[in-house]
Design a protein around this motif. Structure first.
Motif, PDB file in Angstrom:
ATOM      1  N   ASP A  51      20.478 -27.225 -48.672  1.00 49.45           N
ATOM      2  CA  ASP A  51      20.004 -27.200 -50.049  1.00 49.45           C
ATOM      3  C   ASP A  51      18.996 -28.388 -50.194  1.00 49.45           C
ATOM      4  O   ASP A  51      19.328 -29.542 -49.954  1.00 49.45           O
TER       5      ASP A  51
ATOM      6  N   SER B 201      16.513 -31.805 -55.286  1.00 46.99           N
ATOM      7  CA  SER B 201      15.918 -31.527 -56.519  1.00 46.99           C
ATOM      8  C   SER B 201      14.295 -31.846 -56.555  1.00 46.99           C
ATOM      9  O   SER B 201      13.449 -31.447 -57.052  1.00 46.99           O
TER      10      SER B 201
ATOM     11  N   ILE C 179      12.160 -29.561 -54.932  1.00 41.11           N
ATOM     12  CA  ILE C 179      11.992 -28.252 -55.744  1.00 41.11           C
ATOM     13  C   ILE C 179      10.819 -28.471 -56.698  1.00 41.11           C
ATOM     14  O   ILE C 179      10.233 -27.707 -57.136  1.00 41.11           O
ATOM     15  N   HIS C 180      11.160 -29.849 -57.291  1.00 43.00           N
ATOM     16  CA  HIS C 180      10.167 -30.195 -58.427  1.00 43.00           C
ATOM     17  C   HIS C 180       8.719 -30.326 -57.788  1.00 43.00           C
ATOM     18  O   HIS C 180       7.758 -29.974 -58.575  1.00 43.00           O
TER      19      HIS C 180
ATOM     20  N   ASN D 187       7.584 -28.662 -55.271  1.00 43.39           N
ATOM     21  CA  ASN D 187       7.071 -27.503 -55.034  1.00 43.39           C
ATOM     22  C   ASN D 187       6.579 -26.686 -56.316  1.00 43.39           C
ATOM     23  O   ASN D 187       5.536 -26.113 -56.119  1.00 43.39           O
ATOM     24  N   ARG D 188       7.155 -26.851 -57.123  1.00 42.77           N
ATOM     25  CA  ARG D 188       7.062 -26.128 -58.727  1.00 42.77           C
ATOM     26  C   ARG D 188       5.764 -27.013 -59.114  1.00 42.77           C
ATOM     27  O   ARG D 188       4.651 -26.235 -59.417  1.00 42.77           O
TER      28      ARG D 188
END
Length: 138
Positions: free
Chosen positions: A95, A98, A101-102, A104-105
């Motif tokens: 996984d 975060s 993920i942040h 990427n966003r």
């Protein structure tokens, strides 16, 4: 970072680039007129300054994307124990953290903001080398 500010900077780049080309075309057209040489040189000089400003706007966008990468990924590089931690559950986890993920966003938001304002080759310049940078940071 505010997507609207990045979009505005991209629009400013395109506007300055367009205006500089227009001024250069005007100076070429006016060469056949009986204008003082100093006037033509002033127009050409101003057009070059507008091109430089447009290039600076594009460079700022290029650098801004890299700053975002460092902002989101440096905490991963340091990790909770001082070492790298790219995965949420430790080295055995698949996984992503975060922060990844942040990032990427955030990069998707930047790309969407620029997509309507910049030519594709200029968007390519803004994002060129980001994958290598991310790899080097991690």
């Amino acid at each position: 970072s505010d997507s609207n500010q990045l979009r505005s900077l991209a629009q400013l780049h395109e506007s300055l680039d367009w205006f500089a080309r227009g001024v250069l075309n005007l100076s070429t057209t006016l060469q056949n007129q009986q204008l003082p040489e100093s006037t033509l040189q002033t127009l050409i000089s101003l057009a070059k300054e507008f091109v430089e400003l447009a290039d600076i706007c594009l460079l700022v966008l290029h650098l801004e994307v890299r700053v975002h990468c460092f902002f989101y990924l440096l905490p991963l590089w340091r990790g909770p124990g001082g070492g790298p931690s790219q995965y949420f559950g430790g080295p055995d986890s698949t996984d992503p953290s975060s922060e990844i993920i942040h990032l990427n966003r955030d990069l998707v938001n930047v790309e969407e903001a620029l997509d309507t304002s910049l030519q594709p080759r200029k968007i390519q310049y803004v994002f060129e080398g980001v994958s290598h940078l991310v790899s080097a940071i991690l």
